[in-house]
Motif scaffolding. Structure first.
Motif, PDB file in Angstrom:
ATOM      1  N   LEU A 202       0.826  -1.210   0.000  1.00  0.00           N
ATOM      2  CA  LEU A 202       0.000   0.000   0.000  1.00  0.00           C
ATOM      3  C   LEU A 202       0.860   1.260   0.000  1.00  0.00           C
ATOM      4  CD1 LEU A 202      -2.734  -1.063   2.588  1.00  0.00           C
ATOM      5  CD2 LEU A 202      -2.973  -0.974   0.109  1.00  0.00           C
ATOM      6  N   LEU A 203       1.937   1.254   0.769  1.00  0.00           N
ATOM      7  CA  LEU A 203       2.810   2.428   0.848  1.00  0.00           C
ATOM      8  C   LEU A 203       3.531   2.674  -0.472  1.00  0.00           C
ATOM      9  CD1 LEU A 203       4.245   1.908   4.445  1.00  0.00           C
ATOM     10  CD2 LEU A 203       2.667   3.712   3.712  1.00  0.00           C
ATOM     11  N   TYR A 204       3.940   1.617  -1.138  1.00  0.00           N
ATOM     12  CA  TYR A 204       4.576   1.771  -2.454  1.00  0.00           C
ATOM     13  C   TYR A 204       3.627   2.457  -3.434  1.00  0.00           C
ATOM     14  CZ  TYR A 204       9.119  -0.652  -2.423  1.00  0.00           C
ATOM     15  OH  TYR A 204      10.439  -0.991  -2.231  1.00  0.00           O
ATOM     16  N   ASP A 205       2.344   2.214  -3.271  1.00  0.00           N
ATOM     17  CA  ASP A 205       1.375   2.762  -4.221  1.00  0.00           C
ATOM     18  C   ASP A 205       1.148   4.257  -4.037  1.00  0.00           C
ATOM     19  OD1 ASP A 205      -0.521   1.707  -6.362  1.00  0.00           O
ATOM     20  OD2 ASP A 205      -1.896   2.914  -5.140  1.00  0.00           O
ATOM     21  N   VAL A 206       1.400   4.790  -2.852  1.00  0.00           N
ATOM     22  CA  VAL A 206       1.047   6.195  -2.586  1.00  0.00           C
ATOM     23  C   VAL A 206       2.227   7.099  -2.237  1.00  0.00           C
ATOM     24  CG1 VAL A 206      -1.317   5.674  -1.874  1.00  0.00           C
ATOM     25  CG2 VAL A 206       0.517   5.650  -0.162  1.00  0.00           C
ATOM     26  N   LEU A 207       3.393   6.516  -1.952  1.00  0.00           N
ATOM     27  CA  LEU A 207       4.542   7.313  -1.537  1.00  0.00           C
ATOM     28  C   LEU A 207       5.743   7.077  -2.458  1.00  0.00           C
ATOM     29  CD1 LEU A 207       4.403   6.773   2.342  1.00  0.00           C
ATOM     30  CD2 LEU A 207       3.615   8.774   1.056  1.00  0.00           C
ATOM     31  N   PRO A 208       6.674   8.033  -2.538  1.00  0.00           N
ATOM     32  CA  PRO A 208       7.871   7.872  -3.378  1.00  0.00           C
ATOM     33  C   PRO A 208       8.926   7.013  -2.673  1.00  0.00           C
ATOM     34  CG  PRO A 208       7.912  10.021  -2.326  1.00  0.00           C
ATOM     35  CD  PRO A 208       6.585   9.395  -1.954  1.00  0.00           C
ATOM     36  N   ILE A 209       8.654   5.729  -2.586  1.00  0.00           N
ATOM     37  CA  ILE A 209       9.578   4.810  -1.921  1.00  0.00           C
ATOM     38  C   ILE A 209      10.710   4.484  -2.904  1.00  0.00           C
ATOM     39  CG2 ILE A 209       9.846   2.587  -0.772  1.00  0.00           C
ATOM     40  CD1 ILE A 209       7.955   4.548   0.666  1.00  0.00           C
ATOM     41  N   ASP A 210      11.863   5.062  -2.659  1.00  0.00           N
ATOM     42  CA  ASP A 210      12.993   4.866  -3.579  1.00  0.00           C
ATOM     43  C   ASP A 210      14.179   4.160  -2.930  1.00  0.00           C
ATOM     44  OD1 ASP A 210      13.801   6.885  -1.901  1.00  0.00           O
ATOM     45  OD2 ASP A 210      14.063   8.405  -3.456  1.00  0.00           O
ATOM     46  N   ARG A 211      14.052   3.814  -1.624  1.00  0.00           N
ATOM     47  CA  ARG A 211      15.154   3.124  -0.934  1.00  0.00           C
ATOM     48  C   ARG A 211      14.717   1.783  -0.354  1.00  0.00           C
ATOM     49  NH1 ARG A 211      17.737   5.066   3.227  1.00  0.00           N
ATOM     50  NH2 ARG A 211      16.160   6.494   4.018  1.00  0.00           N
ATOM     51  N   GLY A 212      13.647   1.227  -0.923  1.00  0.00           N
ATOM     52  CA  GLY A 212      13.240  -0.122  -0.574  1.00  0.00           C
ATOM     53  C   GLY A 212      12.721  -0.291   0.836  1.00  0.00           C
ATOM     54  N   ILE A 213      12.924  -1.498   1.366  1.00  0.00           N
ATOM     55  CA  ILE A 213      12.371  -1.880   2.669  1.00  0.00           C
ATOM     56  C   ILE A 213      13.490  -2.335   3.595  1.00  0.00           C
ATOM     57  CG2 ILE A 213      10.761  -3.405   3.877  1.00  0.00           C
ATOM     58  CD1 ILE A 213       9.296  -3.764   1.194  1.00  0.00           C
ATOM     59  N   ASN A 214      13.467  -1.843   4.814  1.00  0.00           N
ATOM     60  CA  ASN A 214      14.355  -2.319   5.869  1.00  0.00           C
ATOM     61  C   ASN A 214      13.534  -3.233   6.768  1.00  0.00           C
ATOM     62  OD1 ASN A 214      16.449  -2.675   7.690  1.00  0.00           O
ATOM     63  ND2 ASN A 214      16.096  -0.733   8.740  1.00  0.00           N
ATOM     64  N   TRP A 215      13.814  -4.533   6.696  1.00  0.00           N
ATOM     65  CA  TRP A 215      13.051  -5.513   7.461  1.00  0.00           C
ATOM     66  C   TRP A 215      13.684  -5.671   8.841  1.00  0.00           C
ATOM     67  CZ3 TRP A 215       8.643  -7.145   5.175  1.00  0.00           C
ATOM     68  CH2 TRP A 215       8.559  -7.070   3.778  1.00  0.00           C
ATOM     69  N   VAL A 216      12.952  -5.316   9.890  1.00  0.00           N
ATOM     70  CA  VAL A 216      13.477  -5.423  11.253  1.00  0.00           C
ATOM     71  C   VAL A 216      12.444  -6.101  12.144  1.00  0.00           C
ATOM     72  CG1 VAL A 216      14.844  -3.321  10.928  1.00  0.00           C
ATOM     73  CG2 VAL A 216      12.623  -3.178  12.047  1.00  0.00           C
ATOM     74  N   GLU A 217      12.887  -6.512  13.302  1.00  0.00           N
ATOM     75  CA  GLU A 217      12.001  -7.159  14.268  1.00  0.00           C
ATOM     76  C   GLU A 217      11.601  -6.158  15.355  1.00  0.00           C
ATOM     77  OE1 GLU A 217      10.689 -10.397  14.440  1.00  0.00           O
ATOM     78  OE2 GLU A 217      11.336 -10.320  12.354  1.00  0.00           O
ATOM     79  N   PRO A 218      10.443  -6.344  15.985  1.00  0.00           N
ATOM     80  CA  PRO A 218      10.010  -5.414  17.038  1.00  0.00           C
ATOM     81  C   PRO A 218      11.049  -5.209  18.129  1.00  0.00           C
ATOM     82  CG  PRO A 218       8.198  -6.837  16.429  1.00  0.00           C
ATOM     83  CD  PRO A 218       9.412  -7.360  15.702  1.00  0.00           C
ATOM     84  N   HIS A 219      11.729  -6.286  18.547  1.00  0.00           N
ATOM     85  CA  HIS A 219      12.695  -6.139  19.641  1.00  0.00           C
ATOM     86  C   HIS A 219      13.872  -5.257  19.231  1.00  0.00           C
ATOM     87  CE1 HIS A 219      15.906  -8.845  18.137  1.00  0.00           C
ATOM     88  NE2 HIS A 219      14.929  -9.557  17.616  1.00  0.00           N
ATOM     89  N   GLN A 220      14.174  -5.206  17.916  1.00  0.00           N
ATOM     90  CA  GLN A 220      15.247  -4.318  17.457  1.00  0.00           C
ATOM     91  C   GLN A 220      14.843  -2.852  17.611  1.00  0.00           C
ATOM     92  OE1 GLN A 220      15.529  -6.536  13.541  1.00  0.00           O
ATOM     93  NE2 GLN A 220      17.705  -6.179  13.899  1.00  0.00           N
ATOM     94  N   MET A 221      13.545  -2.575  17.448  1.00  0.00           N
ATOM     95  CA  MET A 221      13.047  -1.214  17.662  1.00  0.00           C
ATOM     96  C   MET A 221      12.996  -0.899  19.164  1.00  0.00           C
ATOM     97  SD  MET A 221      12.413   0.024  14.622  1.00  0.00           S
ATOM     98  CE  MET A 221      11.210   1.346  14.802  1.00  0.00           C
TER      99      MET A 221
END
Length: 299
Positions: free
Chosen positions: A17-36
């Motif tokens: 959904l975010l790719y469809d509405v925002l200028p996502i040009d640096r891909g996805i950073n996949w992280v886990e909740p505990h890392q946040m």
């Protein structure tokens, strides 16, 4: 911009959904909740965080977990809701290039576990549900697949997504995995009062499979607690807790409870991770709270 999210179906839907509405040009950073939660993830000023705890550096934040609520101003949307994808769909409802209402509804249904016995026992008959079972967030080697799946869901209807060769292969593997997982659940789960405790620590690698199946196999339980070692950090214990989706008599707020054990989540489901040296202290305390089954998870 970059998306920062976790690896599960709700998050994949968020990213599409975010790719469809925002200028996502640096891909996805996949992280886990505990890392946040432990400030291990590097968050930059143009990051869009979805389905994870808030970070003050981000540009936008979308989340729905009880334990992640905050009281500072931010841009985006937070509300206790069935899914984070549903909140993104609501926030950008008039900006999408095509109709994503079905994707949003399915994210709501799957992430909130609003499922029937038939769906749990026969996920292969339900495309979105089966697709969700191909996403194993604990295997980082699958990261290229997660990225591919986001783009497929963004651009194609579900029928074409399921027909993709790589997705089809993953789905077939998930069906086989679910069959084996049933045997593991029956062997490594014990009932402690109303709690089904599934302990995979004695196994070299914790098996994965249909996360809803345990509720069908142990209908007398009101909650499941799953314990295993982190596949990449053998000195780290992972614990997941979820209310039964069929025997809805668990009164413990799981997210609130697990926030006391280095984790968090929703009122009905959550997870935590901690050093294995703390297991003899944490695990009996979590089980005791669940057995007492008091509102709010009081200890």
């Amino acid at each position: 911009m970059r998306i920062v999210t976790r690896a599960d179906f709700d998050s994949v839907a968020c990213a599409a959904l975010l790719y469809d509405v925002l200028p996502i040009d640096r891909g996805i950073n996949w992280v886990e909740p505990h890392q946040m939660q432990k400030k291990e993830a590097v968050i930059e000023a143009d990051d869009v965080i979805a389905n994870l705890p808030y970070h003050e550096n981000c540009a936008l934040w979308f989340d729905h977990h009880y334990s992640n609520r905050i009281d500072v101003p931010f841009k985006g949307l937070f509300r206790i809701a069935p899914s984070a994808a549903g909140l993104i769909y609501e926030y950008y409802h008039d900006r999408f290039s095509r109709d994503f209402s079905e994707l949003s509804a399915q994210a709501d249904k799957i992430d909130s576990a609003d499922l029937t016995q038939e769906e749990v026992l026969s996920p292969e008959s339900h495309p979105y549900l089966l697709l969700s079972m191909t996403i194993n967030g604990h295997d980082r080697r699958d990261m290229p697949y997660w990225n591919d799946l986001v783009r497929l869901i963004w651009k194609q209807p579900i029928g074409e997504v399921m027909a993709d060769d790589r997705v089809d292969k993953k789905c077939r593997a998930a069906i086989q995995e679910n069959s084996r997982y049933r045997d593991f659940l029956e062997k490594y789960t014990r009932l402690v009062g109303p709690v089904a405790v599934t302990d995979f620590r004695s196994l070299g690698k914790a098996p994965t499979g249909n996360r809803f199946l345990v509720y069908s196999l142990f209908p007398e339980s009101v909650v499941n607690m799953r314990i295993r070692y982190d596949s990449e950090k053998r000195n780290t214990i992972l614990v997941s807790v979820g209310h039964s989706i069929f025997n809805r008599n668990c009164r413990v707020n799981v997210g609130d409870m697990l926030s006391r054990f280095e984790g968090g989540g929703h009122a009905a489901a959550g997870a935590c991770s901690f050093d294995a040296a703390k297991a003899d202290d944490y695990i009996p305390k979590i089980i005791d709270i669940l057995v007492k089954n008091e509102p709010g998870g009081a200890d």
